[in-house]
Scaffold this active site. Structure first.
Site, PDB file in Angstrom:
ATOM      1  N   ASN A   9       0.866  -1.178   0.000  1.00 36.86           N
ATOM      2  CA  ASN A   9       0.000   0.000   0.000  1.00 36.86           C
ATOM      3  C   ASN A   9       0.905   1.230   0.000  1.00 36.86           C
ATOM      4  O   ASN A   9       1.453   1.595   1.030  1.00 36.86           O
ATOM      5  CB  ASN A   9      -0.885  -0.041   1.256  1.00 36.86           C
ATOM      6  CG  ASN A   9      -1.727   1.215   1.419  1.00 36.86           C
ATOM      7  OD1 ASN A   9      -1.777   2.061   0.532  1.00 36.86           O
ATOM      8  ND2 ASN A   9      -2.376   1.340   2.570  1.00 36.86           N
ATOM      9  N   LYS A  11       0.187   4.268  -0.370  1.00 40.39           N
ATOM     10  CA  LYS A  11      -0.456   5.478   0.198  1.00 40.39           C
ATOM     11  C   LYS A  11      -0.163   6.692  -0.693  1.00 40.39           C
ATOM     12  O   LYS A  11      -0.068   6.545  -1.908  1.00 40.39           O
ATOM     13  CB  LYS A  11      -0.002   5.676   1.653  1.00 40.39           C
ATOM     14  CG  LYS A  11      -0.224   4.402   2.481  1.00 40.39           C
ATOM     15  CD  LYS A  11      -0.070   4.602   3.948  1.00 40.39           C
ATOM     16  CE  LYS A  11      -0.327   3.274   4.663  1.00 40.39           C
ATOM     17  NZ  LYS A  11      -0.244   3.384   6.109  1.00 40.39           N
ATOM     18  N   HIS A  95      -9.693   1.265   4.594  1.00 41.04           N
ATOM     19  CA  HIS A  95      -8.421   1.417   5.316  1.00 41.04           C
ATOM     20  C   HIS A  95      -8.643   2.367   6.501  1.00 41.04           C
ATOM     21  O   HIS A  95      -9.440   3.300   6.413  1.00 41.04           O
ATOM     22  CB  HIS A  95      -7.346   1.975   4.373  1.00 41.04           C
ATOM     23  CG  HIS A  95      -5.991   1.961   4.999  1.00 41.04           C
ATOM     24  ND1 HIS A  95      -5.576   2.935   5.870  1.00 41.04           N
ATOM     25  CD2 HIS A  95      -4.970   1.073   4.903  1.00 41.04           C
ATOM     26  CE1 HIS A  95      -4.351   2.634   6.283  1.00 41.04           C
ATOM     27  NE2 HIS A  95      -3.955   1.520   5.714  1.00 41.04           N
ATOM     28  N   GLU A  97      -7.011   4.740   7.609  1.00 44.12           N
ATOM     29  CA  GLU A  97      -6.803   6.171   7.334  1.00 44.12           C
ATOM     30  C   GLU A  97      -8.037   6.765   6.672  1.00 44.12           C
ATOM     31  O   GLU A  97      -8.374   7.930   6.894  1.00 44.12           O
ATOM     32  CB  GLU A  97      -5.530   6.351   6.482  1.00 44.12           C
ATOM     33  CG  GLU A  97      -4.285   6.163   7.347  1.00 44.12           C
ATOM     34  CD  GLU A  97      -3.092   5.548   6.631  1.00 44.12           C
ATOM     35  OE1 GLU A  97      -3.036   5.568   5.392  1.00 44.12           O
ATOM     36  OE2 GLU A  97      -2.198   5.033   7.339  1.00 44.12           O
ATOM     37  N   GLU A 167      -5.708  -4.780  10.504  1.00 43.80           N
ATOM     38  CA  GLU A 167      -4.693  -3.753  10.708  1.00 43.80           C
ATOM     39  C   GLU A 167      -5.000  -2.976  11.987  1.00 43.80           C
ATOM     40  O   GLU A 167      -5.797  -2.023  11.958  1.00 43.80           O
ATOM     41  CB  GLU A 167      -4.673  -2.781   9.523  1.00 43.80           C
ATOM     42  CG  GLU A 167      -4.324  -3.430   8.209  1.00 43.80           C
ATOM     43  CD  GLU A 167      -3.722  -2.439   7.228  1.00 43.80           C
ATOM     44  OE1 GLU A 167      -2.625  -2.699   6.739  1.00 43.80           O
ATOM     45  OE2 GLU A 167      -4.334  -1.390   6.992  1.00 43.80           O
ATOM     46  N   GLY A 173       2.108   2.401  10.691  1.00 43.26           N
ATOM     47  CA  GLY A 173       3.057   3.498  10.511  1.00 43.26           C
ATOM     48  C   GLY A 173       3.728   3.936  11.800  1.00 43.26           C
ATOM     49  O   GLY A 173       4.335   5.007  11.852  1.00 43.26           O
ATOM     50  N   SER A 213       3.113  -1.954  10.357  1.00 40.52           N
ATOM     51  CA  SER A 213       4.561  -1.989  10.632  1.00 40.52           C
ATOM     52  C   SER A 213       5.217  -3.331  10.314  1.00 40.52           C
ATOM     53  O   SER A 213       6.127  -3.765  11.014  1.00 40.52           O
ATOM     54  CB  SER A 213       4.840  -1.574  12.085  1.00 40.52           C
ATOM     55  OG  SER A 213       4.383  -0.247  12.308  1.00 40.52           O
TER      56      SER A 213
END
Ligand code: PGA
Length: 251
Positions: A9, A11, A95, A97, A167, A173, A213
């Site tokens: 991904n 991003k 996701h 985010e 996730e 991250g 991560s």
């Protein structure tokens, strides 16, 4: 029986030249890989160029988002058919985010999942708890709510074409990876939910990726867990070497 699936991904990173170069590098290294499915998910403006650059390779292309309506007056949005048209096989949906920064709800994610499947895309549907939710002991409740909301109304056959990505938001991250035990507990629970809501056969075929991560150093122990079928990789997918290091851990 479940083929491992590693997806990158990217991003909102890279530019046109570096996106194409990264994709080509992954495609070249992928020639040595067997028994693992691979995908890269570039920013939407680079999808067509990346798909063209690696067409014929065993690396598939995925988008990071889409809109559920087929066409019309939806300024700034992109439909599932458009993603198929430029060569996508996958689309990441829900996701964290997008859930937490852009305000996407389970209901919206669910509409997108149905539209993606109808267009022939395989959705990678993300679920995961925040740190507060984990610390309050609500992890499994949150995962169940997101599963039931985001994947509502799918037949067993449709669900078999969906990839789920667990996730944990606190691991994305942050460099703070879930332990194999923490991840496996949720993956096993997801499989139990599928068995409960559908049947055993469907629970056995749906692939569940871990994300948050993941690096070449921690991938092996995570991917060795019986219910972890792959990884959705952010930061470490931005370089050929680290991404392929994770792929090697899956083989
Ligand atoms: P990360 O991102 O690997 O950089 O933690 C994973 C993701 O958000 O899919």
């Amino acid at each position: 029986m479940r083929r491992p699936f590693i997806a990158g991904n990217w991003k909102m990173n890279l530019d046109m030249a570096s996106a194409v170069a990264l994709a080509k590098g992954v495609a070249r290294e992928a020639e040595k890989v067997e028994e693992v499915d691979l995908a890269v998910c570039p920013p939407s403006v680079y999808l067509a160029a990346v798909a063209q650059a690696i067409s014929g390779s065993q690396v598939q292309v995925g988008a990071q988002n889409m809109y559920h309506q087929p066409k019309g007056a939806f300024t700034g949005e992109i439909s599932a058919a458009m993603l198929v048209d430029v060569g996508c096989r996958y689309v990441i949906l829900g996701h964290s985010e997008r859930r937490h920064i852009l305000g996407e709800t389970d209901e919206l994610v669910n509409k997108k999942v149905h539209a993606a499947l109808a267009a022939g895309l395989a959705p990678i549907v993300c679920v995961g708890e925040t740190l507060e939710e984990r610390e309050a002991g609500n992890t499994l409740d949150v995962i169940r709510r997101q599963f039931d909301g985001s994947l509502a109304g799918l037949s067993a056959q449709q669900l078999a074409g969906v990839v789920i990505a667990y996730e944990p938001v606190w691991a994305i991250g942050t460099g703070k990876v879930a332990t194999p035990e923490q991840a496996e507990e949720v993956h096993l629970d997801l499989r139990k939910i599928i068995q409960d809501r559908y049947n055993r056969r469907t629970a056995e075929v749906v692939r569940i990726q871990y994300g948050g991560s993941v690096t070449p150093d921690n991938a092996r122990v995570l991917l060795a867990c019986p219910n972890i079928d792959g990884a959705l990789v952010g930061g470490a997918s931005l370089q050929v070497e680290s991404f392929m290091g994770i792929v090697a851990a899956a083989g």
